[in-house]
Design a protein around this motif. Structure first.
Motif, short mmCIF file in Angstrom:
data_model
loop_
_atom_site.label_atom_id
_atom_site.label_comp_id
_atom_site.label_asym_id
_atom_site.label_seq_id
_atom_site.Cartn_x
_atom_site.Cartn_y
_atom_site.Cartn_z
N LEU A 118 0.87 -1.17 0.00
CA LEU A 118 0.00 0.00 0.00
C LEU A 118 0.91 1.23 0.00
O LEU A 118 1.66 1.44 0.95
N LEU A 119 0.87 1.99 -1.08
CA LEU A 119 1.75 3.15 -1.24
C LEU A 119 0.94 4.43 -1.14
O LEU A 119 -0.13 4.54 -1.72
N GLU A 120 1.46 5.40 -0.40
CA GLU A 120 0.78 6.67 -0.26
C GLU A 120 1.37 7.69 -1.24
O GLU A 120 2.58 7.84 -1.34
N VAL A 121 0.48 8.39 -1.94
CA VAL A 121 0.86 9.43 -2.90
C VAL A 121 0.60 10.78 -2.23
O VAL A 121 -0.43 10.97 -1.58
N SER A 122 1.51 11.71 -2.41
CA SER A 122 1.37 13.04 -1.81
C SER A 122 0.11 13.73 -2.30
O SER A 122 -0.25 13.63 -3.47
N SER A 123 -0.54 14.44 -1.40
CA SER A 123 -1.72 15.22 -1.74
C SER A 123 -1.39 16.18 -2.88
O SER A 123 -0.35 16.85 -2.85
N GLY A 124 -2.23 16.20 -3.89
CA GLY A 124 -2.00 17.07 -5.04
C GLY A 124 -1.13 16.47 -6.11
O GLY A 124 -0.93 17.08 -7.16
N SER A 125 -0.59 15.27 -5.88
CA SER A 125 0.28 14.61 -6.86
C SER A 125 -0.45 13.53 -7.65
O SER A 125 0.17 12.66 -8.25
N TRP A 126 -1.76 13.56 -7.62
CA TRP A 126 -2.58 12.56 -8.30
C TRP A 126 -3.60 13.30 -9.14
O TRP A 126 -4.23 14.24 -8.68
N GLY A 127 -3.75 12.86 -10.37
CA GLY A 127 -4.76 13.46 -11.23
C GLY A 127 -5.68 12.40 -11.77
O GLY A 127 -5.29 11.26 -11.98
N TYR A 128 -6.92 12.77 -11.95
CA TYR A 128 -7.92 11.85 -12.50
C TYR A 128 -8.76 12.66 -13.49
O TYR A 128 -9.36 13.67 -13.12
N ALA A 129 -8.75 12.23 -14.74
CA ALA A 129 -9.49 12.92 -15.80
C ALA A 129 -9.10 14.40 -15.87
O ALA A 129 -9.94 15.26 -16.08
N GLY A 130 -7.82 14.67 -15.65
CA GLY A 130 -7.33 16.03 -15.73
C GLY A 130 -7.52 16.87 -14.48
O GLY A 130 -7.13 18.03 -14.44
N ASN A 131 -8.13 16.30 -13.46
CA ASN A 131 -8.37 17.02 -12.20
C ASN A 131 -7.35 16.59 -11.16
O ASN A 131 -7.05 15.41 -11.03
N ILE A 132 -6.85 17.55 -10.41
CA ILE A 132 -5.90 17.25 -9.34
C ILE A 132 -6.68 16.81 -8.11
O ILE A 132 -7.66 17.44 -7.71
N LEU A 133 -6.26 15.68 -7.53
CA LEU A 133 -6.91 15.16 -6.32
C LEU A 133 -6.04 15.44 -5.11
O LEU A 133 -4.82 15.30 -5.16
N THR A 134 -6.68 15.80 -4.04
CA THR A 134 -5.97 16.07 -2.79
C THR A 134 -6.47 15.12 -1.70
O THR A 134 -7.50 14.46 -1.86
N THR A 135 -5.76 15.12 -0.60
CA THR A 135 -6.20 14.34 0.55
C THR A 135 -7.60 14.78 0.97
O THR A 135 -8.45 13.94 1.29
N GLN A 136 -7.86 16.07 0.96
CA GLN A 136 -9.18 16.58 1.34
C GLN A 136 -10.27 16.02 0.42
O GLN A 136 -11.35 15.65 0.89
N ASP A 137 -9.98 15.94 -0.88
CA ASP A 137 -10.95 15.36 -1.82
C ASP A 137 -11.27 13.91 -1.44
O ASP A 137 -12.43 13.50 -1.43
N ALA A 138 -10.23 13.14 -1.13
CA ALA A 138 -10.44 11.74 -0.78
C ALA A 138 -11.19 11.60 0.54
O ALA A 138 -12.05 10.72 0.68
N LEU A 139 -10.88 12.46 1.50
CA LEU A 139 -11.61 12.42 2.77
C LEU A 139 -13.08 12.76 2.57
O LEU A 139 -13.96 12.16 3.20
N GLU A 140 -13.36 13.69 1.67
CA GLU A 140 -14.75 14.02 1.36
C GLU A 140 -15.47 12.85 0.69
O GLU A 140 -16.65 12.58 0.96
N MET A 141 -14.74 12.11 -0.20
CA MET A 141 -15.33 10.91 -0.81
C MET A 141 -15.68 9.89 0.25
O MET A 141 -16.74 9.27 0.21
N ARG A 142 -14.78 9.68 1.19
CA ARG A 142 -15.02 8.72 2.27
C ARG A 142 -16.22 9.13 3.12
O ARG A 142 -16.97 8.29 3.61
#
Length: 113
Positions: free
Chosen positions: A86-110
């Motif tokens: 299980l590898l952790e990616v830095s907040s803001g270092s992940w993009g999906y469909a051209g959108n930057i994802l942050t830790t806050q985005d993932a916490l909101e999804m959860r």
């Protein structure tokens, strides 16, 4: 059986997890030796998540449950040799469909569950 593994992957992807399944990759066993029943290269599963989204306990459960689900499809012998990382990616270092994802985005999804 393939449906079970597909369902497991879909479940993880819906929860902001990225799953890569690799077969026949070198494992940690090559450095420390391995039991005779695991002579062949075993599967390696890599899961990428945004940092700060899951606690250590939750990451442990993810690793255990993915290993178990894979074993239900592949069999006990292969399950016993399955490596999960299980590898952790830095907040803001992940993009999906051209959108930057942050830790806050993932916490909101959860929080939607």
């Amino acid at each position: 059986m393939r449906l079970l593994l597909s369902s497991c992957i879909e479940f993880l992807q819906e929860r902001a997890l990225h799953v890569i399944l690799w077969n026949n990759r070198p494992s940690i066993d090559q450095h420390f030796g391995k039991p005779k029943e695991m002579e062949r290269a075993m599967p390696s599963i890599e899961i990428q998540v945004l940092e700060g989204v899951f606690s250590a306990e939750e990451k442990g459960k993810i690793i255990q449950n993915v290993t178990k689900a894979f074993g239900e499809v592949a069999g006990q012998t292969i399950q016993n040799g399955t490596s999960v990382r299980l590898l952790e990616v830095s907040s803001g270092s992940w993009g999906y469909a051209g959108n930057i994802l942050t830790t806050q985005d993932a916490l909101e999804m959860r929080a939607r569950d």
